[in-house]
Design a protein around this motif. Structure first.
Motif, PDB file in Angstrom:
ATOM      1  N   HIS A  75       1.275   8.025   1.190  1.00 28.99           N
ATOM      2  CA  HIS A  75       1.392   9.362   0.603  1.00 28.99           C
ATOM      3  C   HIS A  75       1.083   9.314  -0.884  1.00 28.99           C
ATOM      4  CE1 HIS A  75       2.906  10.984   4.309  1.00 28.99           C
ATOM      5  NE2 HIS A  75       3.685   9.904   4.416  1.00 28.99           N
ATOM      6  N   PRO A  76       0.607  10.424  -1.417  1.00 32.46           N
ATOM      7  CA  PRO A  76       0.318  10.450  -2.858  1.00 32.46           C
ATOM      8  C   PRO A  76       1.539  10.047  -3.678  1.00 32.46           C
ATOM      9  CG  PRO A  76      -0.525  12.425  -1.792  1.00 32.46           C
ATOM     10  CD  PRO A  76       0.257  11.680  -0.757  1.00 32.46           C
ATOM     11  N   ARG A  77       1.299   9.249  -4.704  1.00 38.00           N
ATOM     12  CA  ARG A  77       2.384   8.859  -5.603  1.00 38.00           C
ATOM     13  C   ARG A  77       2.709  10.017  -6.524  1.00 38.00           C
ATOM     14  NH1 ARG A  77       2.136   3.000  -7.742  1.00 38.00           N
ATOM     15  NH2 ARG A  77       2.562   4.118  -9.668  1.00 38.00           N
ATOM     16  N   ALA A  78       3.956  10.052  -6.975  1.00 37.70           N
ATOM     17  CA  ALA A  78       4.374  11.148  -7.851  1.00 37.70           C
ATOM     18  C   ALA A  78       3.631  11.107  -9.187  1.00 37.70           C
ATOM     19  CB  ALA A  78       5.872  11.077  -8.074  1.00 37.70           C
ATOM     20  N   ASP A  79       3.384   9.909  -9.723  1.00 40.59           N
ATOM     21  CA  ASP A  79       2.780   9.825 -11.062  1.00 40.59           C
ATOM     22  C   ASP A  79       1.272  10.103 -11.063  1.00 40.59           C
ATOM     23  OD1 ASP A  79       2.375   7.530  -9.651  1.00 40.59           O
ATOM     24  OD2 ASP A  79       3.045   6.146 -11.223  1.00 40.59           O
ATOM     25  N   THR A  80       0.527   9.561 -10.089  1.00 35.77           N
ATOM     26  CA  THR A  80      -0.929   9.769 -10.115  1.00 35.77           C
ATOM     27  C   THR A  80      -1.361  10.950  -9.254  1.00 35.77           C
ATOM     28  OG1 THR A  80      -1.236   8.289  -8.227  1.00 35.77           O
ATOM     29  CG2 THR A  80      -1.359   7.291 -10.413  1.00 35.77           C
ATOM     30  N   TYR A 120      -2.900   8.544  -3.327  1.00 33.50           N
ATOM     31  CA  TYR A 120      -2.484   7.281  -2.707  1.00 33.50           C
ATOM     32  C   TYR A 120      -3.328   6.164  -3.310  1.00 33.50           C
ATOM     33  CZ  TYR A 120      -6.356   8.281   0.560  1.00 33.50           C
ATOM     34  OH  TYR A 120      -7.571   8.577   1.122  1.00 33.50           O
ATOM     35  N   ASN A 121      -2.766   4.990  -3.334  1.00 30.02           N
ATOM     36  CA  ASN A 121      -3.380   3.914  -4.124  1.00 30.02           C
ATOM     37  C   ASN A 121      -4.807   3.572  -3.721  1.00 30.02           C
ATOM     38  OD1 ASN A 121      -1.113   3.745  -5.632  1.00 30.02           O
ATOM     39  ND2 ASN A 121      -0.367   1.817  -4.762  1.00 30.02           N
ATOM     40  N   TYR A 167       0.841  -1.187   0.000  1.00 29.52           N
ATOM     41  CA  TYR A 167       0.000   0.000   0.000  1.00 29.52           C
ATOM     42  C   TYR A 167       0.879   1.241   0.000  1.00 29.52           C
ATOM     43  CZ  TYR A 167       1.268   0.102   4.930  1.00 29.52           C
ATOM     44  OH  TYR A 167       1.965   0.128   6.093  1.00 29.52           O
ATOM     45  N   THR A 168       0.281   2.376  -0.315  1.00 30.21           N
ATOM     46  CA  THR A 168       0.985   3.644  -0.188  1.00 30.21           C
ATOM     47  C   THR A 168       0.175   4.538   0.733  1.00 30.21           C
ATOM     48  OG1 THR A 168      -0.169   4.525  -2.093  1.00 30.21           O
ATOM     49  CG2 THR A 168       1.998   3.576  -2.508  1.00 30.21           C
ATOM     50  N   ASN A 181      -6.503   8.003   5.943  1.00 31.06           N
ATOM     51  CA  ASN A 181      -6.834   7.547   4.590  1.00 31.06           C
ATOM     52  C   ASN A 181      -7.963   6.526   4.620  1.00 31.06           C
ATOM     53  OD1 ASN A 181      -4.850   9.165   3.601  1.00 31.06           O
ATOM     54  ND2 ASN A 181      -3.406   7.522   3.112  1.00 31.06           N
ATOM     55  N   ARG A 237      -2.155   6.781   7.629  1.00 30.39           N
ATOM     56  CA  ARG A 237      -2.822   5.668   6.962  1.00 30.39           C
ATOM     57  C   ARG A 237      -4.234   5.513   7.516  1.00 30.39           C
ATOM     58  NH1 ARG A 237      -1.023  -0.505   7.480  1.00 30.39           N
ATOM     59  NH2 ARG A 237      -2.427  -1.399   5.927  1.00 30.39           N
TER      60      ARG A 237
END
Lengths: 288, 110
Positions: free
Chosen positions: A8-13, A16-17, A5-6, A262, A259
């Motif tokens: 923190h927000p991912r750089a590409d999207t 967070y997943n 899981y992630t 989230n 988390r």
């Protein structure tokens, strides 16, 4: 097993997943309810003129349930905002209101369902209808010695120990309701016309057809139970998840607060969706 | 997207409360419109669905933060909206396929 899981927000999207996950899931949910709504349109538009039932449901109860669900929607988002402000105690209190609202919603819904199962329509052999609540039914055994009075159990039933079973047949039913000459009179009551409710005792010999307002009654009841039943399952599922995060799952607040927030947000998104579906269900089934 | 600083959160909370009040008012108007009996069935349906759509927009836009979401989620939703509209219209289009002499109320109604 640890599911990746992630937090923190991912750089590409930029997300967070879990958030992408819940939106994909909600998209599939939109298709699920969309299919049923389109079935509703098909049934409604396809019904011969004047046969689609109106005022079958209890509008004050439906309105109350709408307000209960909207209230739970605001408490979900306020609970999440409390966590964002690092106020766990307030989150606990506000989210408990959400859970209470979900319970109230389900209790009201179950009363509405029970009412439909007690609501009967009798078609008499002279062509007239009697519509209302079944208040009693009398059964006679084959030698006409024993008379039994209790809830409706069909036109006949068998009872007793093995080998000595007795067959009981319906003698009469009592319905508290009104008499109508046609189905249209029942399905489309004219504005301002109020049917006087009284007790009708109908002999079994007079009955052509008898049945309650369960999903089998007509296409309207079928789509009503399908849509609201599926929606109620979503309320139950959402309340279970929110309740888990609120109760036993809350330990995560201490170990991994971001988390945890989230999780609250994602379960909240699902809850808002459930509210959103009801926003359409209520006018479509109760008012139109 | 979602608020991060305490100040922003406080601002959002005020917005949520305003949306909540709007949703309650919307519900009251919907039910009220039912009881006043609008002149035509088409109008009743239009008013009810219009208010429901506004309410849905408020819930999705503010409670679900859709008005300030990332591109990827808009992408998912555009596809969903396209297919769900298609789904609803398929049933309506299918009704025009019936032979005219069938006992089917749709003739001349749409």
């Amino acid at each position: 097993m640890d599911i990746p899981y992630t937090v923190h927000p991912r750089a590409d999207t930029g997300l967070y997943n879990a958030k992408v996950g819940i939106w994909l899931f909600l998209a599939s949910e939109v298709m699920l309810f969309g299919a049923l709504f389109s079935s509703y349109i098909l049934l409604r538009v396809g019904a011969p003129d004047g046969t689609w039932p109106h005022s079958v449901l209890n509008i004050p109860l439906g309105t109350l349930n709408t307000i209960v669900l909207i209230s739970s929607s605001i408490t979900v988002v306020l609970a999440w905002a409390s966590l964002k402000l690092n106020n766990f105690a307030r989150y606990r209190v506000i989210q408990s209101i959400t859970l209470l609202c979900s319970l109230i919603f389900l209790v009201i819904k179950s009363f509405e369902y029970r009412d439909k199962f007690a609501h009967y329509q009798v078609v008499q052999k002279d062509g007239k209808y009697v519509d209302g609540h079944l208040t009693g039914s009398v059964y006679l055994d084959a030698d006409k010695k024993t008379r039994e009075e209790h809830g409706f159990r069909g036109l006949s039933f068998t009872e007793g120990p093995k080998g000595a079973q007795k067959k009981f047949t319906l003698e009469s039913v009592t319905v508290n309701g009104f008499e109508a000459k046609s189905l249209a009179e029942i399905n489309n009551p004219k504005v301002g016309v109020h049917h006087e409710h009284k007790d009708f005792k109908i002999a079994a010999a007079q009955i052509k057809k008898i049945g309650n307002y369960g999903p089998w009654h007509n296409t309207y009841m079928a789509i009503y139970f399908t849509l609201t039943g599926l929606h109620a399952l979503h309320v139950i599922g959402g309340a279970l998840v929110i309740g888990y995060i609120w109760g036993p799952g809350a330990a995560m607040w201490k170990t991994d607060p971001e988390r945890y927030i989230n999780r609250v947000e994602v379960s909240g998104l699902f809850w808002h969706f459930v509210d959103l579906v009801w926003i359409f269900l209520f006018p479509v089934l109760y008012l139109l | 997207m979602s608020a991060t600083t305490p100040d922003e959160v406080h601002k959002s909370v005020r917005k949520y409360l305003a949306v909540f009040i709007a949703l309650i008012i919307g519900t009251v108007i919907t039910v009220g419109a039912y009881y006043v009996h609008l002149p035509s069935v088409a109008m009743t349906i239009a008013v009810a669905l219009l208010i429901a759509s506004v309410k849905a927009f408020l819930v999705a836009g503010f409670f679900m933060h859709l008005i300030s979401e990332k591109k990827m989620i808009y992408g998912i939703l555009v596809a969903t909206v396209f297919f769900v509209i298609g789904l609803c219209f398929l049933t309506i289009w299918s009704m025009h396929d019936f032979p005219a002499n069938m006992n089917h109320s749709v003739t001349g109604q749409m």
